[in-house]
Scaffold this motif. Structure first.
Motif, short mmCIF file in Angstrom:
data_model
loop_
_atom_site.label_atom_id
_atom_site.label_comp_id
_atom_site.label_asym_id
_atom_site.label_seq_id
_atom_site.Cartn_x
_atom_site.Cartn_y
_atom_site.Cartn_z
N LYS A 277 5.48 -8.75 1.71
CA LYS A 277 5.04 -8.01 0.86
C LYS A 277 3.60 -7.43 1.11
O LYS A 277 3.13 -6.25 0.93
CB LYS A 277 5.29 -8.59 -0.59
CG LYS A 277 6.82 -9.34 -0.77
CD LYS A 277 6.90 -9.55 -2.14
CE LYS A 277 6.08 -10.92 -2.31
NZ LYS A 277 6.58 -12.38 -1.64
N SER A 278 2.82 -8.56 1.10
CA SER A 278 1.39 -8.38 1.55
C SER A 278 1.01 -7.33 2.63
O SER A 278 0.26 -6.65 2.46
CB SER A 278 0.59 -9.59 1.28
OG SER A 278 0.74 -10.16 0.28
N THR A 279 1.82 -7.90 3.67
CA THR A 279 1.56 -6.85 4.81
C THR A 279 1.92 -5.53 4.58
O THR A 279 1.09 -4.62 5.10
CB THR A 279 2.36 -7.67 5.90
OG1 THR A 279 2.07 -8.97 5.89
CG2 THR A 279 2.19 -7.03 7.19
N PRO B 36 -6.30 -6.67 -3.91
CA PRO B 36 -5.80 -7.71 -2.77
C PRO B 36 -5.23 -8.84 -3.46
O PRO B 36 -5.80 -9.17 -4.95
CB PRO B 36 -6.79 -8.07 -1.90
CG PRO B 36 -7.79 -7.11 -1.84
CD PRO B 36 -7.81 -6.68 -3.54
N GLN B 37 -4.39 -9.73 -2.63
CA GLN B 37 -3.96 -10.81 -3.57
C GLN B 37 -4.92 -12.14 -3.67
O GLN B 37 -5.06 -12.56 -4.50
CB GLN B 37 -2.71 -11.53 -2.78
CG GLN B 37 -2.10 -12.70 -2.94
CD GLN B 37 -0.86 -13.02 -2.45
OE1 GLN B 37 -0.49 -12.21 -1.54
NE2 GLN B 37 -0.12 -13.95 -2.82
N ASN B 38 -5.69 -12.07 -2.42
CA ASN B 38 -6.96 -13.06 -2.36
C ASN B 38 -8.10 -12.50 -1.99
O ASN B 38 -8.29 -11.45 -1.55
CB ASN B 38 -6.60 -14.06 -1.22
CG ASN B 38 -5.00 -14.82 -1.36
OD1 ASN B 38 -4.59 -15.16 -2.31
ND2 ASN B 38 -4.40 -14.65 -0.39
N LEU C 50 -1.37 -2.60 -6.10
CA LEU C 50 -1.54 -4.08 -6.63
C LEU C 50 -0.89 -5.32 -6.08
O LEU C 50 0.39 -5.31 -5.88
CB LEU C 50 -1.34 -4.17 -8.12
CG LEU C 50 -2.17 -3.05 -9.19
CD1 LEU C 50 -1.32 -2.79 -10.18
CD2 LEU C 50 -3.55 -3.34 -9.16
N ASP C 51 -1.52 -6.36 -5.35
CA ASP C 51 -0.93 -7.22 -4.89
C ASP C 51 -0.78 -8.72 -5.86
O ASP C 51 -1.90 -9.27 -5.89
CB ASP C 51 -1.28 -7.69 -3.47
CG ASP C 51 -0.41 -8.63 -2.72
OD1 ASP C 51 0.63 -9.12 -3.30
OD2 ASP C 51 -0.64 -8.72 -1.55
N GLU C 52 0.04 -8.77 -6.44
CA GLU C 52 0.11 -9.80 -7.49
C GLU C 52 -1.00 -9.88 -8.26
O GLU C 52 -1.66 -11.01 -8.46
CB GLU C 52 0.21 -11.25 -6.64
CG GLU C 52 1.57 -11.16 -5.85
CD GLU C 52 1.91 -12.69 -5.18
OE1 GLU C 52 1.71 -13.51 -6.03
OE2 GLU C 52 2.59 -12.56 -4.37
N PRO C 53 -1.08 -8.98 -9.23
CA PRO C 53 -2.44 -8.57 -10.13
C PRO C 53 -2.24 -9.93 -11.20
O PRO C 53 -3.08 -10.01 -11.98
CB PRO C 53 -2.30 -7.22 -10.89
CG PRO C 53 -0.89 -7.12 -10.67
CD PRO C 53 -0.32 -7.75 -9.46
MG LIG Z 1 1.57 -11.79 -0.45
#
Ligand SMILES: [Mg+2]
Ligand SMILES: Nc1ncnc2c1ncn2[C@@H]1O[C@H](COP(=O)(O)OP(=O)(O)OP(=O)(O)O)[C@@H](O)[C@H]1O
Lengths: 340, 234, 457
Positions: free
Chosen positions: B42-44, B84-86, B158-161
């Motif tokens: 997903k993040s990719t 980003p997620q992180n 949005l990655d896991e906001p």
């Molecule tokens: Mg991810």
């Protein structure tokens, strides 16, 4: 009990031979260390060619100084070198930008390992060193002109009535003033201007900086510009103070790195504090305290040896020992730099 | 054809294939959600849409134009924004500076947007002089979201906001995402709160091992038995 | 064209060796065989040094830029072990200085113990400070006493007078000790800390060697160190050698009259003795080099080597699997540095003198790195090839530079400022030249001449 005059004399003696020179030398180191830290935190490698870049900037200044002097473009009493420094900065900037374009950029774009880039910077170090020696020859050169002293030790004695004198050299005063100015400008630039903040953002989190639309090439170019300014000024100030010889500049690399690591690698403020830690330790440890204690101690206790902790030959070893101690005790340095 | 489209995407880390022909897309005024197990890619997908990772096959389209060869910075300039997620803040810069960096490409006065962010997340206003690295995880997430809003994007990724954010703030963030959608922006979001996310989403993509396992409207996916069984735990 | 590159691809090793043999032969025929042999010998020593560095870089990615220091330590040990001792100096201050150093060592051990057992930092510092001052109390007088003994000839403690090969071993051990110290402190921290610290220790080692005359006469140099091969003079006087020379030159000598013959034989003897000695060295160095390479390759294929490779190829995964990366790297750093130390000792034995001023970072550290990179970093035999080529061009670059200066002169007419300038500064061009080679290879052929075979990307 020593008299008040004796205490004053002891203090003046120490100031003249240790504190003032250490302050001057520390300021010169600080500028070099700041340049290393900037490259480190934005381009992410330890720049081994820093000391030789400083020699290059100084070499350009010396050539320009000679030219200005031959044209009679001088101001009496004022070091011509300072007059031509802006021009030398331009040349050094061009030179550094060329190394960026032809050498470092490739590794940056390809996300090379930091240690590979360190290796590359050693290649650049030798090329720069060779270039400087090719142009200037290996001998020592004095290029300071104008008045040598703001006031001499004798003038100070006459003025104060003390038996010890505190001389203030022009090179010392210019070093301290110019270093303050340069450091102040760099900090202002980093804290207040848009591109300065972008540089800090880039250093903090490169991916997120890209995601904010910050142009990496512009950040990198600006970094080299700042580095060129710091490098040239540091080199010229060191040269005005101690004369120019390529080998002596090469030797500066160790104290500069020591400053950076002692302060905390990647921290600009740390670089400056580290530089003063190094310079004061060097001077305090290699000074012979005999005369100092003669002033302070009663005649019966007067020392008969030199009271020198370490021979002057080992000046540069001091920075290494401090470096090792910091690595052992607190590898992050004074200001919590990046360790891993 | 959607406003932002990733079509038949393939991408690898080194030689390991991660994306194997997945497709996602979102229109303006729409909220699309990507869900799937950990490590599904997903993040990719997000990285690929933004050009942080090159694709080996497929295309990324924005408003019908191929943008897959553009740099990240150019895509940002076209109106994409990403949380980003992180590592989604600048830790040694103040909260205010973090937000300011979001507005880096803007040349107009961004005070109004800044005020918006501060009203949305009052805690950020309180802590605006504090270093972002010293904030709590949930507060950082708010900084990251605020930074993305500062760019005034047309497409928001949005990655896991809501990861690590307390339920009240989750609701605020979701409300704000819906507001952004109402403001005719395209929002594409990766979420672990699958249930809640799908219930407000217009579209959903279920990603498994780099491929689309299910695609459909949020409601349809919520009611799909297979999806319920495999991804919603019940 | 395609064909040629294909041949090169599949026979890199053979071709490089052939080219090297050809170049040496060219020097032998055109300049002199003695020169060709001394280039060859120094190539061998450089190759050993490069091998040590390559083990560190190729096996563990450790970036050592203190090669100069490790080589100097190796050289120093030749003085300490194989030089004849100076009894007068030893009695003047030998015991005292040893005692002083023991005091320092003791205080260091004590402070390490204290800090390991979580004593107050103040005690640690106190122990060190006390150790330092008590050391200095005895040290200064002792050093002065030693240096005062016949300063123009000795002025140092001298060595132990032991056989030369022991000195080589000691050279390895001394370098290993320094490597242990540096590695222990910096490994496990950022990778560039090792680089900076090794750079630093090299400078410090040289400061000490240059300034503490009682160790090895400082910049006054120690000359006439014992050699493991016969002296030229002895050879010239030994009958078997004369017979051999006569036998070699039967045809040419038989044409001469008796008087001419003695004269010619004298010249021949001198020439042959030099060549013979150099050949002895060549054999010795070659044997050591081959032995080291064989050992390195064996080690690399052993279970230990498999662990090394696992760590090199994926440090994070290996450390997650419980492999102790730091300890492994420390081992490799010590082994590599010891090899550099041995090479440094060989070099001093070969030249017969220990001259601290000849240790320059360009000649030692940098040049060796260029050899490793050009040869093919990570490939042991590659660094040997690299050492040969780079040393060859290093030596021949002076004649080339002079030739360049002359060409400029001929071209521009006599009395031209440029050529005089070039002649005077020609050797600085070497820095630029070597730097360029390094950058170009790193950029365009990062594998070098012999790229490592099984390197994973
Ligand atoms: Mg991810
Ligand atoms: N920088 C990287 N280098 C190599 N592999 C990576 C990298 N980032 C991610 N991966 C791998 O790619 C795969 C997909 O990762 P991705 O981050 O896209 O998963 P995700 O779907 O976002 O998971 P999560 O729900 O945990 O965030 C994972 O197997 C991961 O190990």
């Amino acid at each position: 009990m020593p008299s008040f005059d004796d205490v004053l004399n002891a203090f003046i003696l120490l100031s003249n031979f240790v504190l003032l020179p250490a302050l001057t030398y520390g300021a010169q180191l600080a500028l070099g260390a700041l340049a290393v830290t900037l490259v480190y935190s934005i381009l992410r490698f330890a720049n081994f060619s820093q000391a030789n870049n400083m020699a290059f900037g100084t070499a350009m200044t010396i050539l320009l100084t000679g030219f200005f002097q031959s044209q009679g473009w001088t101001i009496s009493g004022f070091p011509t070198a300072l007059l031509v420094v802006p021009l030398a900065i331009v040349i050094t900037t061009i030179c550094l930008l060329l190394t960026e374009r032809w050498v470092y950029r490739y590794y940056r774009i390809n996300n090379a390992k930091s240690i590979t880039v360190v290796m590359v910077s050693i290649g650049v170090m030798f090329i720069m060193g060779g270039l400087v020696q090719l142009i200037m020859g290996p001998e020592q050169q004095i290029f300071a002109d104008g008045a040598r002293f703001i006031w001499t030790a004798r003038e100070f004695k006459a003025f104060s009535g003390l038996s010890e004198g505190l001389a203030l050299k022009t090179s010392q005063l210019t070093t301290i003033l110019l270093a303050l100015l340069a450091v102040g400008l760099v900090f202002y630039f980093l804290q207040k201007t848009k591109i300065g903040k972008a540089m800090r953002a880039f250093s903090d989190n490169e991916d997120l900086a890209l995601l904010s639309g910050i142009n990496p090439d512009k950040v990198v170019r600006t970094t080299w510009l700042l580095v060129a300014i710091l490098t040239t000024i540091a080199g010229v100030l060191f040269g005005l103070d101690k004369g120019f010889s390529p080998f002596q500049y090469h030797l500066l690399l160790l104290p500069i790195f020591a400053s950076v690591i002692v302060g905390g690698i990647g921290s600009p403020l740390g670089a400056i504090v580290g530089a003063f830690v190094i310079s004061f330790s060097e001077m305090l440890l290699t000074y012979a305290y005999k005369k100092f204690f003669i002033y302070l101690l009663p005649t019966a206790l007067e020392p008969d040896s030199l009271l020198q902790l370490i021979g002057t030959e080992y000046k540069y070893a001091v920075s290494f020992v401090i470096l090792i101690i910091v690595l052992l005790v607190k590898p992050t340095g004074i200001f919590k730099g990046k360790v891993l | 054809m959607t406003y932002l489209t990733g079509k038949n995407l393939f991408a690898t880390y080194g030689t390991v294939p991660i994306l194997r022909g997945c497709s996602v897309g979102v229109n303006r005024g729409e909220l699309a959600v990507i869900v799937g197990p950990n490590g599904a890619g997903k993040s990719t997908v997000m990285k690929v849409l933004l050009g942080l990772l090159p694709i080996s096959e497929g295309e990324v389209l924005l408003d019908g134009k191929d943008i897959s060869t553009l740099s990240t910075q150019q895509r940002i300039g076209l109106g994409l924004a990403f949380v980003p997620q992180n590592n989604n803040i600048f830790p040694t810069m103040s909260v205010a500076e973090n937000l300011e960096m979001g507005a880096f490409l803007r040349h107009d006065d961004c005070q109004a947007t800044l005020d918006e962010v501060y009203t949305l997340f009052p805690i950020l206003f309180e802590k605006r002089q504090q270093l972002a690295g010293q904030l709590s995880g949930g507060q950082r997430q708010q900084v990251a979201f605020g930074r993305a809003m500062m760019t005034q994007p047309t497409v928001l990724l949005l990655d896991e906001p809501t990861a690590g954010v307390s339920p009240i703030v989750i609701d605020e963030i979701f409300a704000n995402i819906l507001a952004l959608k109402e403001a005719n922006k395209a929002v594409l979001m990766v979420e672990q709160n699958t249930q809640q996310a799908l219930s407000i989403a217009d579209k959903g993509f279920v990603l498994v091992a780099g491929k689309n396992a299910h695609t459909g409207t949020g409601k349809a996916l919520l009611n799909d038995d297979e999806v319920r069984r495999d991804f919603l735990g019940g | 064209m395609n064909n040629l590159s294909h041949i090169w691809q599949s026979h890199r090793q053979t071709i490089s060796i052939l080219v090297m043999v050809f170049l040496l032969a060219f020097v032998g025929v055109n300049q002199s065989w003695v020169l060709a042999l001394s280039i060859f010998n120094l190539c061998l020593i450089s190759a050993i040094m490069a091998l040590g560095v390559n083990i560190q870089w190729g096996y563990a990615g450790l970036f050592n830029i203190g090669i100069m220091g490790f080589a100097a330590l190796g050289g120093l040990s030749v003085v300490l072990i194989s030089a004849p001792s100076v009894p007068m100096a030893v009695s003047a201050g030998g015991m005292k200085i040893l005692f002083a150093l023991c005091l320092l060592l003791l205080s260091i051990v004590l402070s390490v113990y204290l800090s390991k057992h979580k004593y107050n930092k103040g005690w640690v510092v106190l122990s060190l400070v006390a150790g330092y001052f008590s050391m200095r109390y005895f040290y200064v007088d002792a050093a002065q006493a030693i240096e005062a003994v016949n300063p123009s000839k000795t002025g140092y403690l001298g060595g132990l007078g032991l056989p030369v090969p022991l000195a080589w071993l000691a050279g390895g051990l001394l370098a290993a000790g320094a490597a242990w110290l540096i590695g222990k402190i910096t490994l496990g921290l950022r990778s560039d800390y090792l680089a900076i610290a090794s750079f630093g220790i090299a400078e410090i080692v040289l400061y000490i060697i240059k300034n503490e005359d009682w160790i090895a006469r400082g910049v006054k140099n120690v000359t006439g160190l014992p050699r493991p091969v016969p002296l030229e003079i002895d050879l010239q006087q030994s009958p078997w050698f004369e017979e051999m020379v006569v036998w070699f030159n039967q045809s040419s000598l038989s044409l001469l009259t008796e008087v001419e013959k003695t004269k010619a034989l004298g010249i021949l003897l001198r020439e042959y003795s030099v060549v013979f000695v150099k050949l002895c060295y060549s054999g010795l160095f070659l044997a050591i080099l081959v032995a080291l390479i064989v050992m390195a390759n064996l080690a690399f294929d052993s279970p230990w080597g498999r662990k090394v490779r696992a760590i090199r190829d994926n440090e994070t995964a290996a450390s997650a699997m419980g492999k102790n990366v730091k300890r492994q790297h420390l081992q490799i750093f010590i082994i590599g540095s010891a090899i550099v130390g041995i090479a440094g000792a060989l070099l001093v034995t070969y030249t017969g003198q220990f001259t601290p001023n000849s240790y320059q970072s360009l000649r030692f550290t940098f040049l060796i790195w260029v050899m490793v990179i050009v040869g093919g970093s990570g490939n042991n035999f590659g660094s040997v090839i690299g050492a040969f080529f780079i040393w060859f061009f290093w030596v021949e670059s002076t004649p080339m530079g002079l030739w360049l200066a002359e060409t400029v002169q001929n071209f521009a007419g006599a009395d031209n400022g440029v050529s005089a300038f070039l002649q005077e500064r020609a050797h600085f061009l070497r820095y630029i030249f070597m730097g360029l080679i390094m950058l170009l290879v790193l950029r365009f052929a990062p594998g070098g001449i012999l790229p490592e075979k099984d390197k994973k990307l």
